[in-house]
Design an enzyme around this catalytic site. Structure first.
Site, short mmCIF file in Angstrom:
data_model
loop_
_atom_site.label_atom_id
_atom_site.label_comp_id
_atom_site.label_asym_id
_atom_site.label_seq_id
_atom_site.Cartn_x
_atom_site.Cartn_y
_atom_site.Cartn_z
N LYS A 53 19.59 31.06 -32.08
CA LYS A 53 19.20 31.32 -30.68
C LYS A 53 18.66 32.74 -30.54
O LYS A 53 17.63 32.96 -29.88
CB LYS A 53 20.41 31.13 -29.75
N GLN A 97 28.95 30.94 -26.13
CA GLN A 97 28.93 29.90 -27.15
C GLN A 97 30.31 29.25 -27.24
O GLN A 97 31.32 29.93 -27.41
CB GLN A 97 28.53 30.51 -28.51
N ASP A 120 22.72 28.29 -19.58
CA ASP A 120 22.80 26.91 -20.07
C ASP A 120 23.27 25.90 -19.03
O ASP A 120 23.57 24.76 -19.35
CB ASP A 120 23.61 26.82 -21.37
#
Ligand code: NAP
Length: 283
Positions: A53, A97, A120
């Site tokens: 990422k 994450q 996200d």
């Protein structure tokens, strides 16, 4: 025989759009959009995902930051670091994450993330806006699926869509995005009669995490089949949640695994971070 939906090519197109958006923002406004990825602990898969990422973000021109905290960090310290990112003007997108070590309360960490910096779409405010049909920052994987459908010219309006899986990450937001796009949506889980429900779908999206759960024989002839699943078998092979070869015999279009939905997720993450930065210009 079904047409293969090329996730790699579509993701490359999205990344190119994002790179152009980043370049324009720098040229017109002198603003470099920033994406921070928070990684807590030493989960080996997370390390690979976060590295990739950060690499993609840097390639597209973002200010890309990884905040790595040790395995035994306290929840209070993790929260403090997140709150520092919340108020950092150089950061427009933040991703925590998952999974996180057990002493960290992931839900409260995600809740503390400022909705306008959520990269996200998992923050409850953004998830709630999606449920109300006021789409803002969307979860990357199902948003990537919507983009794939658009690219192949499949309009969900009025279509029967079947989503297998109801996770917060994929199944639920997928079903809501399809409802917002005016599909007639069925959500399946472990208690559903899968063969019967799947057979109705003109669109079938599968996100269950069970290798080849959905059999080719269940697919309605001509259906579009999107396989979100990524399952590593004992022999190292990566397979999806759909019995690919048999499903491809009946479907009109289908995603392969790998090379289908997988590459879309990171591309849409980058799009979210850029959009967050663009919104700061409008405030
Ligand atoms: P998850 O949180 O484990 O949720 C799985 C869902 O599937 C649950 O709702 C579960 O039902 C349902 N399910 C499991 N077994 C089933 C069965 N036998 N029959 C019917 N429904 C069943 O998984 P997830 O995070 O959504 O991920 C799903 C898959 O997508 C995984 O393979 C994951 O690796 C993959 N994934 C890929 C990407 C990508 O970028 N390509 C991104 C995210 C996830 P219940 O609710 O009844 O338990």
């Amino acid at each position: 025989m079904a047409t293969l939906i090329d996730g790699k090519a579509i993701a490359a197109k999205v990344r190119a759009e994002v790179a152009a958006g980043v370049a324009e923002m720098k040229a017109k406004h002198g603003l470099v959009p920033g994406l921070a990825v928070m990684r807590i602990g030493e989960d080996p898969a997370s390390k690979i995902y976060v590295t990739s990422k950060r690499k993609v973000a840097a390639e597209l021109g973002f200010h890309a930051l990884e905040v790595h905290l040790p395995e035994d960090v306290s929840h209070a310290v993790a929260l403090e670091r997140l709150q520092a990112l919340n108020v950092d003007p150089a950061i427009h997108g933040i991703l925590v994450q998952l999974p996180v070590p057990k002493q960290i309360d992931a839900d409260s960490l995600l809740a503390a993330l400022r909705p306008e910096k959520d990269a996200d779409g998992l923050n409850a405010v953004n998830a709630g806006l999606l449920a109300q049909g006021r789409e803002t920052t969307l979860p990357c994987t199902p948003w990537g699926v919507m983009r794939m459908l658009e690219e192949i010219g499949f309009n969900p309006m009025g279509k029967r869509a079947v989503v297998v899986g109801r996770s917060i990450l994929v199944g639920r937001p997928m079903a809501l995005m399809l409802v917002n796009a005016s599909a007639t949506v069925t959500i399946c889980h472990r208690k559903s009669n899968l063969p019967e429900e799947v057979a109705r779908g003109e669109l079938v999206v599968v996100a269950a995490g069970v290798p080849e759960l959905v059999k080719g024989a269940w697919i309605r002839p001509g259906a579009v089949v999107i396989d979100v699943g990524m399952n590593r078998l004992a022999d190292g092979k990566l397979v999806g949640d759909v019995e690919f070869a048999a499903a491809a015999e009946r479907a009109s279009a289908i995603t392969p695994v790998p090379g289908g939905v997988g590459p879309m997720t990171i591309a849409m993450l980058m799009k979210n971070a850029l959009q967050n930065a663009q919104r700061t210009l409008r405030r």
